[in-house]
Every structure is written in structure tokens, then in C-alpha cells.
Design an enzyme around this catalytic site. Structure first.
Site, PDB file in Angstrom:
ATOM      1  N   GLY B 128       0.636  -0.934  -0.198  1.00 57.22           N
ATOM      2  CA  GLY B 128       0.002  -0.134  -0.212  1.00 57.22           C
ATOM      3  C   GLY B 128       0.616   1.207   0.199  1.00 57.22           C
ATOM      4  O   GLY B 128       1.009   1.774   1.503  1.00 57.22           O
ATOM      5  N   GLU B 245      11.946  -3.202  -4.838  1.00 55.60           N
ATOM      6  CA  GLU B 245      11.096  -3.084  -5.757  1.00 55.60           C
ATOM      7  C   GLU B 245      11.943  -3.405  -7.413  1.00 55.60           C
ATOM      8  O   GLU B 245      11.680  -3.962  -7.996  1.00 55.60           O
ATOM      9  CB  GLU B 245       9.683  -2.808  -5.715  1.00 55.60           C
TER      10      GLU B 245
END
Lengths: 379, 397
Positions: B128, B245
Site C-alpha cells: 500500500g 522493488e
């Protein structure tokens, strides 16, 4: 595959950096250019370079070399590339030493490699005949006549050809003009009767020449390698040359990029340094990425030679493709980002643009190697 | 026999005994979770065995259920798995993104609580980060977490939450301090998705698929013990996690077959030959296409070498430079790869569904559309170029 310099190789490279920065900064090249120096490089500087062992980096200890391999040579070339140093390093220590090592008989090796390692002999490799790299389209002929060969033809873009003590020349001894077989290599005295060398003044102010041959007689003992079988030697030397010049081009690229970054942090317009503008920042960041890819390609290729990789041929094309593309990009952007001063002779940055285009042509442009890579990859 | 040789033999033996036959074929990888779905019973067995051994996360510490392997041992494990065609036992953002951040920033108790569950695939995690008003300007986020006794009460909205409709937990950036200065009031909080205050709505993408969702928080709660690191200092964790990421996405730029493997022709060249044909010298008949493929193959190879070199060299500008450069280049390469494939295949790459398109062709079309998000998700190409110019090249603001 190793992709970093080991301690010894790093030390050699650091030494080269110190030496070049101290003894042959870009101004050294500028002075040679301005004085229209006949040799085109400083013999005194080459003597010092030889004393540091650079002439013998690829030569085995048996003949007085240091046998540091291509990674060692690449590190030095990168540093001389940074300062655009003209010297026989590429033509003699890389090409000449490789030609003789790969093609020479024991006595030729002993005689010539020893001299090269000491810095007493310079060489030039006369291969090309046209304005574009077509290594096996050779129409210069060598015909057997008694105990001699008689050579006729013309060679172009011979690096250091005007000043070398010895010319290694590829001539056709049999076959058709584009055949890979039927090419032989000869060791030729530049003072031979019928041989004429004409220095070509190129845009990069470095050293190249044409060589004209009219009934030049060369003793059969001056054959390098087997008759008609020069191809495999040439192929391997070309690959080493492609990889070596890529290392030098990487050095050109790094320096042009550093100079430009510094300028971006200095030059003010609209009340701000121009390096704060995103339009320039992003282009600089893209160049950084391309430079990182180039470093890896060059390092991979240098190691491919030393590790005797069976993929050396594709590595050579990878390195030359990437080095050419990136130097082309960076040298062009460097001039643009400097604005008006970028197109003045007073600023060094234009040297890199000029050198870029010449170096791109040495042993095949990026387009040439793109095609070669696809062919080697069987598509 | 050297330790490393012993390790290789033991690994071979273990894999031989424990990797079920179906898992030695190519196929989908399971995502685990509280209510996992397995496409084949062998998938469940494989996950259980690998999870127990800690080899879903081979280099994580044993203390928290990881494999505890060294770099060298891990390399051997990967080689041996590759050798028998074993597919990964688990796909998980817990492994790729959250876990490394927890190992670096979480307390011992938090690690004990969450890491073993990541290793065993017991929890499906989603991320999130982005909000409708905070995309590239991530630090402007405004989802609020307010203290309430032992809990935080969370209100706000997240977007681009991958697989939030399947996820059990979300690792979330929330505002616990003032809106300005924006980087200083952000905390890193773990929130359970299985509660009335959390609502999820999948977003339909141009590919026709819905890998991402909108996630709404309305008085959702999370225990205070789920706050990782210090309160209001979550941005540091956020940035580090983004590096993980970005590195994960970088890998996509390595087109298969462009490397130095035994097979010389790249996948793209094969595809090109299939659709565009060959000339008398067995070259790709379309010379423009051939040049584009060759350029892409060369750059993929250079890029692969660069990732390898940067992994070997800690000095190359630090992890932020590596991650941003890799993310930028890898995602652009991947997009370009699909564009070239489209060009090679012509109209056969432009079907949406049904005849006369093969499932492989339709998959390429959808993947082409999916690839457009590569240079947006996890930091756009432009944001990564900003990072390079500021952090690596030190160009001023």
C-alpha cells in the site's frame, strides 16, 4: 566471468592514470596538433611508457614482456583514452604484438617481440583498402617471383602507418577478391623500394596513412604465418583490436562525460546552474546508464580474450557496438550541452567529438558489429 | 571433498527426494496465503517442503525460518533447481519486497512474528504505497493513522495495490505526523486486510486483466506492535523497499536467450524467423526487424553483464544507483521487447480473443499491454532518471 579488475590490474590502471594525468594531459595532444608534429606522437613519452612496461603488456615474459593480458591492456587504454594520448600503444603494443605472437615463427617472435617489449620497434597493421571496414575484400596482390614476393596495391587508414618501423600487411596470394582464404601476411620494411606512405590528416589529428605499393619486393622469409592462411590470424587480431579500441573509447566517453557534468554544475543561466534543469538532467542520466552498460561490455570482452572464451567473437562485437554507440551519444551531447563554447576550438570538448567519429570507424562501426552479432547468433 | 562440493551433492539428493514430478515442469507458481489455491496437489507439497527447509528464502537467517545459505551455496541451489527444471515454490511480495525491509528495520519480535510466515507462504502480502493524489510524488500521501489506545485507526485510500483482492495483509505507508514537511510524518504499518474497515475494488487495465486494486480504509485498525521502525521515520524504510522493488523489476529487461547460453539465437530472433521468414543465408528476411532484434539482444546482454557487475561491486554508486539504473533500463528494454515482437508478428499479435489467434499469440498481446506499466510502477522512468541525476551525478535541485 570476472567483471571487475583484480588488484594487480587495478594497480596497473591506477599507475597509468597517474602517469597520463601528469605527463600527457589533453594539452599534450593539443600541442602536438598545433605544432603539426611530424611523428604525431611524442617519442620521448613512448619511451617512458615502454619503461613502465606498457609496450610489453601482451608479450610473454620469455620475450621481456609482462604478460598482463587484455584486461591489463584495456585498463591502460582507458586511461590514455581519457586524455586522447597519441602513442604507438594500440598499433604496436596491441596489434603488432598480437600479429607476431599469433603468426610468427619462433625466430620472428624472439627478434620482434623482444624489440617491441623494449619500445625499440613500432609497427603498423595495413589491412583496409576502402573507406569502410571490409576486412576480407583484399585486392592488393603478392605474387611469387623466385625467393621473393612482389606486392602491388594500396592500403588505406593504416594507423601509425607513416611512422612505424615495420609494416604488417595483408595481401592476396590466391583466390577471389572477397575470399577469406588466399590472404597472406607480410612483414615489410617501410623503406622498401616502390613503397610510398602518405600521411592522411584526419579530423581527430591522430596518426594514419595510406600505403602505396608498386612492385615492392619482399623476401619469402618475411611471410608471417602460413601462405594463404592469414585469415584466422587477422580475425583474432581484429577482435583484440576491436576490444582494445573499445576500451580506449570508453576512456574517451568517461572523460567527455566528466567534463560535461562539471560544466553543467558551473554554467549559470536564468539565475541557476544549467545542471538543475530537468531537460538536461534526464539526458545526463540516460548517458550514465549507457556508460554503465558500455563498461560491462568492454570488461566482459577483455576478459573473454584472457579467459579464452568460445564466445569471444560475439563479445568483440558487443564491445565495439556499445563503445561506438555510447561515445557517439556522449560526444554529441557533450558539445550540445556546452552550448556555444562547445563548438569553439579553445574548449577541449570538440576533440572528443572528432575522435569519436574516427574511432567508430576503426575495425567496424556499430552498424557493422550489429550485423556481425546477428550473423554470429545465427539470424 | 570440499564443503561446497558436499553441499552440491546434498542439495541434489534433497531435490531429487523432495521436488515432486509436476513441479519439474514449467507452469504457474503459487502465491500462498491463508487460503491458498493450488493448481496441482504437487504444488502444495513443494511449497511445504521448501518452506520447511527455508529455501523459499535461501539466504535469510535460519533464526527466522530462512535457509541461512551463503551467496555461494544459494548459487548452487539455483543451479541445481535449474538443472532439474524445478519451478519456484512460492511467488510473493513478502519475499521480494517486505521481507528484506523487515530484516533490516523490524524488531526481533516483529521478525519472529512475520518472517517465518513469509518463508512458508502462510500470508499473502500486498503493498500500500500509491494513492490517487500521490503517484510519483509518493511522499505527499495522506492516508492517516491515528493512535487509539493500543491501536492505530486508519482512514484513506490506496491505489495500484497488487492482488489486494487476494491478499491477507498489506504493508502500508501512512501519515502519522503533519502533512509538511512531507517526508517526516510517514510511518510504515502492517494492516490486516480481513476486517470490515478494509474494502477492495479491482481496477480493469488496458490488457483486460485486473492485477491491481483500489483499497479503501474506513476506520480500519492495526495494533501498535505492527508499526515497523520508528514512528514518523517510515520514509527511510519506504525508500529501501523501493530499491528492492526496482531491482525485482530490473530483471525483466533480460530477454530470455540473449545471454551466453548454449543457444545462440535469442527468443525474439526465433520469433522473427517464424513470422518474417529467412533469406538464402538463413538470415532473418526483414533486415529492419533483424537490426532491431540485434540491437535489443546486444543491449540485453550488456544490461545483464551490468547487473552482474554491480552485484559484484559494492562501490558502483550504492544500491540506490544500481536499483534506479536497473529499473529504468530494464523496464524500457522490456517494453521495447514487446514492441519488437509485435512488429515481427504483424496482425497475429493484435488479436484480442478467439480465432485465428493461438493462445501463445494472445498471451503476447496481453503481455505487451501489461508491459506498458513497467516503466510506471515502482517509480516511473522519469523518477528513476531524477534519482540518478541527483543521487549519482550530484546535479543540483
Amino acid at each position: 566471468m570476472a567483471l571487475l579488475f583484480n588488484e594487480e590490474q587495478q594497480y596497473l590502471k591506477d599507475t597509468a592514470k597517474d602517469f597520463v594525468q601528469k605527463n600527457a594531459p589533453i594539452n599534450h595532444f593539443r600541442e602536438l596538433r598545433d605544432s603539426k608534429d611530424e611523428t604525431g606522437y611524442s617519442k620521448e613519452l613512448w619511451k617512458q611508457m615502454a619503461e613502465l612496461g606498457w609496450a610489453g603488456v601482451l608479450i610473454s615474459e620469455e620475450y621481456g614482456g609482462s604478460d598482463f593480458g587484455m584486461v591489463g591492456m584495456g585498463g591502460i587504454l582507458e586511461e590514455t583514452g581519457r586524455c586522447l594520448v597519441p602513442s604507438p600503444l594500440f598499433s604496436t603494443a596491441l596489434l603488432g604484438a598480437s600479429l607476431i605472437e599469433l603468426g610468427g615463427k619462433a625466430d620472428q617472435k624472439k627478434d620482434l617481440l623482444t624489440k617491441i617489449a623494449k619500445g625499440e620497434l613500432t609497427t603498423a597493421f595495413a589491412l583496409e583498402e576502402g573507406s569502410r571496414h571490409t576486412p576480407y575484400r583484399i585486392s592488393t596482390t603478392a605474387e611469387k617471383k623466385g625467393k621473393n614476393f612482389v606486392l602491388n596495391g594500396k592500403k588505406t587508414f593504416v594507423l601509425d602507418g607513416h611512422s612505424a618501423d615495420l609494416i604488417v600487411l595483408a595481401a592476396r596470394t590466391s583466390g577471389g577478391i572477397e575470399d577469406q582464404s588466399g590472404i597472406s601476411l607480410f612483414l615489410i620494411d617501410p623503406n622498401s623500394t616502390g613503397l610510398q606512405r602518405k600521411r592522411t590528416h584526419m579530423v581527430d589529428s591522430r596518426n594514419a596513412s595510406e600505403i602505396h605499393l608498386k612492385d615492392v619486393e619482399v623476401p619469402e622469409t618475411k611471410l608471417l604465418g602460413e601462405l594463404d592462411a592469414g585469415f584466422s590470424i587477422i580475425e583474432e587480431v581484429l577482435e583484440r583490436g576491436q576490444i582494445g579500441i573499445s576500451a580506449e573509447m570508453l576512456g574517451n566517453t568517461l572523460e567527455a562525460f566528466d567534463i560535461t557534468l562539471e560544466y553543467l554544475k558551473e554554467r549559470k543561466q536564468f539565475g541557476a546552474v544549467i545542471g538543475s534543469f530537468q531537460a538536461l538532467q534526464h539526458r545526463a542520466a540516460v548517458m550514465f546508464a549507457e556508460i554503465e552498460l558500455t563498461k560491462s561490455s568492454v570488461m566482459g570482452a577483455l576478459n573473454a580474450v584472457d579467459e579464452n572464451s568460445n564466445d569471444r567473437s560475439r563479445f568483440a562485437s558487443l564491445a565495439k557496438f556499445k563503445a561506438g554507440e555510447t561515445l557517439h551519444l556522449v560526444s554529441s551531447e557533450a558539445v550540445q550541452m556546452h552550448g556555444g563554447v562547445g563548438v569553439t576550438d579553445e574548449f577541449d570538448i570538440g576533440f572528443f567529438l572528432k575522435r569519436s567519429r574516427v574511432a567508430e570507424q576503426i575495425f567496424g562501426s556499430s552498424d557493422y558489429h550489429l550485423d556481425r552479432y546477428a550473423t554470429l547468433s545465427e539470424y | 571433498m570440499s564443503d561446497i562440493q558436499t553441499f552440491r551433492e546434498e542439495t541434489q539428493g534433497w531435490l531429487k527426494k523432495n521436488c515432486p514430478p509436476e513441479m519439474r515442469k514449467p507452469g504457474d507458481v503459487c502465491w500462498g496465503g491463508r487460503n491458498p489455491s493450488f493448481s496441482h496437489p504437487d504444488q502444495e507439497i513443494w511449497l511445504e517442503k521448501m518452506g520447511e527447509k527455508g529455501w523459499t528464502c535461501p539466504m535469510w537467517p535460519r533464526e527466522y525460518g530462512g535457509g541461512g545459505l551463503s551467496h555461494e551455496e544459494n548459487k548452487i541451489l539455483q543451479e541445481e533447481m535449474f538443472a532439474i527444471g524445478a519451478r519456484p515454490a512460492l511467488a510473493s511480495f513478502g519475499i521480494w519486497m517486505l521481507g528484506p525491509a523487515l530484516l533490516e528495520f523490524a524488531s526481533h519480535e516483529q521478525k519472529l512474528e512475520h518472517i517465518p510466515n513469509i518463508v512458508k507462504g502462510k500470508i499473502w502480502w500486498c503493498q500500500g504505497y500509491s494513492e490517487p493524489g500521490s503517484g510519483s510524488d509518493l511522499a505527499s500521501l495522506s492516508t492517516k493513522a491515528v493512535e487509539d489506545g493500543d491501536n492505530y485507526i486508519i482512514n484513506g485510500q490506496k491505489i495500484w495495490t497488487s492482488n489486494a483482492n487476494y491478499a491477507d495483509m498489506i504493508f502500508c505507508l501512512v501519515r502519522t505526523g503533519p502533512q509538511e514537511p512531507k517526508h517526516n510524518g510517514i510511518s510504515f504499518l502492517l494492516i490486516d486486510m480481513d476486517q470490515p474497515g478494509v474494502e477492495v475494488k479491482p481496477i480493469k487495465l488496458i490488457s483486460g486483466k485486473s492485477p491491481f486494486c483500489e483499497t479503501f480504509f474506513t476506520d480500519a485498525t492495526a495494533p501498535k506492535s505492527n508499526l515497523i521502525g520508528e514512528i514518523n521515520k517510515g520514509w527511510t524504510i519506504a525508500k529501501r523497499l523501493l530499491q528492492h522493488e526496482r531491482s525485482m523489476i530490473s530483471g525483466m529487461g533480460l530477454a530470455t536467450g540473449a545471454g551466453s547460453g548454449p543457444k545462440k539465437t535469442s527468443g525474439m530472433a526465433e520469433l522473427g524467423k517464424k513470422y518474417a521468414g529467412t533469406d538464402e543465408k538463413n538470415r532473418l528476411a526483414d533486415s529492419q526487424l533483424r537490426a532491431k532484434i540485434a540491437k535489443h539482444d546486444l543491449n540485453s546482454r550488456a544490461f545483464g553483464l551490468t547487473l552482474q557487475r554491480m552485484a559484484e561491486d559494492a562501490k558502483t554508486g550504492g544500491p540506490s544507483a544500481t536499483a534506479s539504473m536497473g529499473k529504468y533500463y530494464g523496464s524500457e528494454q522490456n517494453k521495447l521487447r514487446y514492441e519488437i515482437m509485435l512488429q515481427a508478428m504483424g496482425t497475429q499479435a493484435l488479436g484480442w480473443e478467439g480465432e485465428p489467434f493461438t493462445p501463445e499469440e494472445l498471451a503476447i498481446t496481453r503481455e505487451w499491454l501489461r508491459s506498458k506499466a513497467n516503466s510506471i510502477e515502482g517509480g516511473t522512468s522519469e523518477i528513476n532518471l531524477n534519482v540518478i541525476s541527483k543521487r549519482v551525478l550530484n546535479l543540483p535541485n
